[in-house]
Design a protein around this motif. Structure first.
Motif, short mmCIF file in Angstrom:
data_model
loop_
_atom_site.label_atom_id
_atom_site.label_comp_id
_atom_site.label_asym_id
_atom_site.label_seq_id
_atom_site.Cartn_x
_atom_site.Cartn_y
_atom_site.Cartn_z
N GLU A 72 19.33 73.74 14.04
CA GLU A 72 19.37 72.99 14.19
C GLU A 72 20.33 72.09 13.14
O GLU A 72 19.44 71.57 12.04
CB GLU A 72 18.97 71.89 15.29
CG GLU A 72 19.72 70.67 15.35
CD GLU A 72 18.14 69.09 16.09
OE1 GLU A 72 18.10 68.39 15.94
OE2 GLU A 72 17.80 69.59 17.19
N ILE A 73 21.48 71.54 12.64
CA ILE A 73 22.31 70.81 12.06
C ILE A 73 21.98 69.58 11.88
O ILE A 73 21.62 69.20 12.89
CB ILE A 73 24.08 71.51 11.84
CG1 ILE A 73 23.64 72.80 12.00
CG2 ILE A 73 24.55 71.06 11.47
CD1 ILE A 73 24.98 73.44 11.45
N GLU A 74 21.26 69.44 10.68
CA GLU A 74 21.33 68.09 10.54
C GLU A 74 22.89 67.32 9.78
O GLU A 74 22.47 67.81 8.76
CB GLU A 74 20.47 67.53 9.91
CG GLU A 74 20.04 65.85 9.29
CD GLU A 74 20.14 64.74 10.70
OE1 GLU A 74 20.07 63.48 11.04
OE2 GLU A 74 19.33 65.18 11.76
N GLU A 75 24.00 66.63 10.06
CA GLU A 75 25.10 66.41 9.37
C GLU A 75 24.37 65.15 8.92
O GLU A 75 24.47 64.33 8.90
CB GLU A 75 26.23 65.71 10.74
CG GLU A 75 26.52 67.38 11.03
CD GLU A 75 28.17 66.77 11.41
OE1 GLU A 75 28.53 65.89 11.64
OE2 GLU A 75 28.10 67.43 13.39
N ILE A 76 25.15 64.94 7.35
CA ILE A 76 24.93 64.07 6.25
C ILE A 76 25.58 63.89 5.66
O ILE A 76 26.88 64.52 4.43
CB ILE A 76 23.55 64.98 5.83
CG1 ILE A 76 22.16 65.01 5.95
CG2 ILE A 76 22.92 63.52 4.45
CD1 ILE A 76 21.25 65.50 5.45
N VAL A 77 26.31 62.60 5.25
CA VAL A 77 27.71 62.01 4.90
C VAL A 77 26.86 61.54 3.48
O VAL A 77 26.21 60.77 3.52
CB VAL A 77 27.79 61.20 5.40
CG1 VAL A 77 28.93 60.26 4.63
CG2 VAL A 77 28.26 60.91 7.40
N THR A 78 27.31 62.15 2.50
CA THR A 78 27.14 62.12 0.84
C THR A 78 28.52 61.06 0.67
O THR A 78 28.98 60.27 1.11
CB THR A 78 27.42 62.90 0.21
OG1 THR A 78 28.92 63.66 0.14
CG2 THR A 78 26.44 64.63 1.05
N LYS A 79 28.01 60.69 -0.67
CA LYS A 79 29.20 59.46 -1.11
C LYS A 79 29.80 60.01 -2.15
O LYS A 79 30.85 59.30 -1.94
CB LYS A 79 27.39 58.88 -2.29
CG LYS A 79 28.42 58.29 -3.72
CD LYS A 79 27.76 57.89 -5.18
CE LYS A 79 28.22 56.58 -5.63
NZ LYS A 79 27.56 56.24 -7.17
N GLY A 80 30.12 61.39 -2.08
CA GLY A 80 31.18 62.04 -2.39
C GLY A 80 32.47 62.14 -0.77
O GLY A 80 33.61 61.68 -1.66
#
Length: 310
Positions: free
Chosen positions: A36-44
């Motif tokens: 399962e994919i966990e989407e993560i928003v980064t600072k970049g």
């Protein structure tokens, strides 16, 4: 009993494509595992109106993903290797480096078809100081203008804004199957024109040092030649203490069991330009040797000067 593995990924289209590719490869070998994919928003990802060199710091595209790993919210993460700092967070490791994609950069034109055909003062879109410095070294007359966004966003900006050409990584274009869709002329920039970023074209699959189950699974994706080459490059980067705010390039290849590493450090304007090529068998020793030779030439003064003025 089916075991579920949570995979961390940035939310960008390219990042998700790369992560799905890794999962598909693992699913072939481990059909009993559910991914399962966990989407993560980064600072970049959040800061799009400023060039990465001005944002500063290391790990702009990986820090939040590493936090999720440390907190055990995900089991492993898929990164573009060129985004991964030379020093990993405590308790984390690179579990595998799959076979590398083409590491070169690609110059995509609005009207012409070669670098030499660009008019004097032509505007090139790139937010990479490494790319900008090397292009200016070849063509000091060029005008460099920052550009950010996904592949399709940058291609649209090339058409709609005052760019004569933009630079993108070949690997991303190939993984997204964009090369056949690009209507404009393009050329791959050979290393003599633009040496790639450290790790460009390679993927890094990061996991916890304590998670032997995931480590044993990921080792099936390891490509030994990619691992040797990227280790040499990342040793070079670490020894120079470089980041995206410094024009540093490094690319290693393996031929007949022998490593060759090319390293480069340049001033932002491309006028002061140091490059070293050396062969060896030990990737870490080779990376250190090339870094030390660049330092002797004057690379440390460039790096320190850019930090002091940053």
């Amino acid at each position: 009993m089916t075991r579920k593995i949570i995979v961390g990924s940035r939310r960008s289209q390219l990042a998700l494509t790369q992560t799905k590719w890794v999962i598909a490869k693992l699913q072939e070998q481990f059909p009993e595992i559910s991914f399962e994919i966990e989407e993560i928003v980064t600072k970049g990802d959040r800061i799009l109106d400023v060039t990465l060199s001005k944002v500063g710091g290391k790990g702009l595209f990986v820090s939040e993903v590493e936090d999720a790993l440390i907190e055990q919210r995900i089991d492993f993460a898929v990164h573009s290797m060129k985004d991964v700092p030379s020093e990993l967070a405590d308790g984390l490791m690179i579990g595998a480096m799959p076979k590398r994609e083409n590491p070169l950069d690609c110059l995509i034109f609005k009207d012409v078809s070669h670098l030499e055909e660009l008019a004097e003062g032509a505007v090139i879109g790139t937010s990479s100081l490494r790319r900008a410095a090397q292009l200016l070294h070849k063509r000091p007359d060029l005008t460099i203008k920052p550009i950010r966004g996904n592949i399709d966003t940058r291609l649209r900006k090339l058409q709609e804004e005052d760019f004569d050409a933009i630079v993108l990584a070949v690997a991303g274009l190939k993984r997204m199957d964009w090369l056949d869709k690009i209507e404009q002329k393009y050329v791959f920039l050979e290393e003599t024109i633009c040496l790639p970023a450290v790790g460009q074209g390679a993927l890094a699959i990061e996991c916890r040092t304590s998670d032997t189950f995931v480590q044993e699974m990921l080792v099936n994706l390891q490509d030994p030649e990619t691992m040797l080459a990227v280790t040499a490059e990342r040793t070079l980067l670490k020894a120079l203490d470089g980041g995206c705010e410094i024009p540093i390039a490094g690319h290693a290849t393996v031929r007949n069991g022998q490593l060759e590493l090319k390293g480069l450090v340049s001033s932002v304007d491309g006028k002061t330009f140091y490059q070293i090529t050396e062969q060896g068998n030990d990737p870490k020793a080779l990376g250190l040797s090339v870094a030390n030779q660049l330092i002797e030439l004057g690379a440390k003064e460039i790096i320190q000067g850019l930090r002091d003025n940053g």
